[in-house]
Design a protein around this motif. Structure first.
Motif, PDB file in Angstrom:
ATOM      1  N   VAL A 155      -7.037   8.420  -2.769  1.00 15.10           N
ATOM      2  CA  VAL A 155      -5.756   8.980  -3.225  1.00 15.10           C
ATOM      3  C   VAL A 155      -5.756   9.103  -4.742  1.00 15.10           C
ATOM      4  N   PHE A 156      -6.218   8.042  -5.413  1.00 17.35           N
ATOM      5  CA  PHE A 156      -6.272   8.082  -6.880  1.00 17.35           C
ATOM      6  C   PHE A 156      -7.202   9.177  -7.355  1.00 17.35           C
ATOM      7  N   LEU A 206      -8.793   0.183   3.533  1.00 15.53           N
ATOM      8  CA  LEU A 206      -7.586   0.297   2.719  1.00 15.53           C
ATOM      9  C   LEU A 206      -7.936   0.622   1.264  1.00 15.53           C
ATOM     10  N   SER A 233       0.831  -1.211   0.000  1.00 10.42           N
ATOM     11  CA  SER A 233       0.000   0.000   0.000  1.00 10.42           C
ATOM     12  C   SER A 233       0.858   1.251   0.000  1.00 10.42           C
ATOM     13  N   ARG A 253     -11.125  -3.861   7.455  1.00 12.73           N
ATOM     14  CA  ARG A 253      -9.781  -3.320   7.245  1.00 12.73           C
ATOM     15  C   ARG A 253      -9.473  -3.195   5.745  1.00 12.73           C
ATOM     16  N   ASN A 254      -9.817  -4.237   5.010  1.00 16.37           N
ATOM     17  CA  ASN A 254      -9.566  -4.191   3.568  1.00 16.37           C
ATOM     18  C   ASN A 254     -10.403  -3.107   2.889  1.00 16.37           C
ATOM     19  N   PHE A 274      -9.246   4.129   0.969  1.00 15.51           N
ATOM     20  CA  PHE A 274      -8.166   5.109   1.080  1.00 15.51           C
ATOM     21  C   PHE A 274      -7.393   5.209  -0.239  1.00 15.51           C
ATOM     22  N   LEU A 275      -7.085   4.052  -0.793  1.00 18.68           N
ATOM     23  CA  LEU A 275      -6.337   4.059  -2.059  1.00 18.68           C
ATOM     24  C   LEU A 275      -7.165   4.700  -3.169  1.00 18.68           C
ATOM     25  N   LEU A 328       2.389   1.777  -3.338  1.00 23.32           N
ATOM     26  CA  LEU A 328       1.381   2.225  -4.296  1.00 23.32           C
ATOM     27  C   LEU A 328       1.071   3.709  -4.117  1.00 23.32           C
ATOM     28  N   ILE A 329       0.940   4.107  -2.849  1.00 21.94           N
ATOM     29  CA  ILE A 329       0.643   5.509  -2.556  1.00 21.94           C
ATOM     30  C   ILE A 329       1.773   6.402  -3.053  1.00 21.94           C
ATOM     31  N   VAL A 382       1.716   6.857  -6.738  1.00 20.98           N
ATOM     32  CA  VAL A 382       0.672   7.776  -7.188  1.00 20.98           C
ATOM     33  C   VAL A 382       1.023   9.207  -6.829  1.00 20.98           C
ATOM     34  N   TRP A 383       1.565   9.373  -5.615  1.00 23.53           N
ATOM     35  CA  TRP A 383       1.753  10.713  -5.098  1.00 23.53           C
ATOM     36  C   TRP A 383       2.931  11.461  -5.747  1.00 23.53           C
TER      37      TRP A 383
END
Lengths: 170, 160
Positions: free
Chosen positions: B24-25, B17, A9, B13-14, B20-21, A12-13, A16-17
């Motif tokens: 961000v995208f 996650l 994760s 939790r998944n 959140f991802l 990946l962040i 992207v960032w």
């Protein structure tokens, strides 16, 4: 397993960032070097000389009619002209279009309330090269470059810089 | 009061996650910029272009942005064609390629503004493909020619 997910994760962040950061506008410190003087004729036929504006805070905006991010900023500059000109702000739009007619049409369409001139490659060189648009300079009352913003910039950042510069005594 | 079962917690939790991802995208400008690639343009990177230019099979290199930009800085050996978003620019492009074989390797570039906002490369690319050219690529310039080419120390020429 949990660690793998976390590491994946985080990677990946970052992936992207980091490119996202590259796309954002950048302000570059120019260590308060003097803004190069120039003399142009604006599209209404009036002379436009930077040194005539000594004592004022100047937003020098390099833009073009075909530049979408420029079009997003210009309405804010029109607002700034209305809001801050009495306090000593002057705005100049230097179009990097290859010819004047589209600039005239654009100025009318957007009701731009500040002087606009078509720039030259020599002027662009004086300002370090205008190799992408928009590029905006904030110039203080002493004629020194306070900031250079490359690319579309959060307008509140520019406004904050202008307010600080206006607060300084002429 | 019962505690959530292990599979339930794992699901939550998944979900967090993934959410959140996704956020961000969604909030990052990068995917927007990449979305501009969803057109059918074939692109190449600066490094790939430099490699090509140093090889015997050099492509033709056309700048399809503004003349003002070309005058200040352009890739050595590239030809100024004219802005791809203007009739004049497209006319000049047509004239330039009219006698070329359709398999000619051609690379277009601009760099006037961020990739997702460039008004010039798409029309120029479309014009060439509609004319039947099969080996056309566009130099991917993320931000602008200054930041992504000149400032990186890649070769630059000035003037006409």
């Amino acid at each position: 397993m949990k660690k793998t997910i976390l590491v994946f994760s985080a990677a990946l962040i970052l992936l992207v960032w980091l490119p996202a950061c590259r796309h954002s506008s950048s302000a570059q410190s120019t260590a308060l070097r003097p803004a190069p003087d120039f003399s142009l004729t604006d599209i209404t036929g009036h002379p436009l000389r930077l040194s005539d504006y000594r004592g004022k805070v100047v937003i020098l905006d390099f833009w073009a009619t075909w530049c979408e991010p420029c079009k997003q900023e210009i309405p804010h500059f029109i607002d700034f002209e209305n809001k801050y000109s009495a306090q000593g702000l002057a705005i100049m739009g230097i179009s990097m279009d290859d010819s004047e007619p589209p600039v005239r049409d654009f100025q009318k369409q957007y009701k731009m309330n500040y002087p606009v001139a078509v720039g030259t490659s020599q002027l662009a060189d004086q300002y370090g090269g205008i190799l992408g648009l928009p590029i905006t300079f904030i110039i203080d009352r002493q004629g020194r470059i306070l900031a250079r913003h490359i690319g579309a910039t959060n307008i509140s950042i520019i406004e904050s810089e202008v307010q600080k510069a206006l607060a300084q005594a002429p | 009061m019962s505690h959530p079962s292990f599979p339930h917690r794992l699901f939550v939790r998944n979900f967090v996650l993934i959410f959140f991802l996704f956020a961000v995208f969604a909030l990052s400008p990068a995917p927007l910029a990449l979305a501009a690639d969803s057109t059918n343009m074939k692109t190449l990177t600066a490094e790939e272009l430099l490699h090509l230019l140093s090889s015997p099979a050099k492509p033709l290199l056309f700048q399809v942005g503004s003349h003002m930009l070309y005058m200040q800085a352009h890739i050595p050996g590239s030809e100024y064609i004219g802005a791809g978003n203007t009739p004049d620019g497209l006319q000049r492009l047509n004239a330039r390629v009219s006698k070329l074989p359709k398999k000619t390797a051609i690379v277009l570039y601009c760099g006037c503004c961020p990739w997702s906002h460039c008004p010039n490369v798409n029309p120029a690319y479309d014009a060439l493909t509609q004319l039947g050219f099969t080996n056309v690529k566009v130099l991917y310039i993320a931000g602008n020619f200054g930041s992504d080419w000149a400032d990186k120390g890649y070769p630059v020429a000035k003037g006409e």
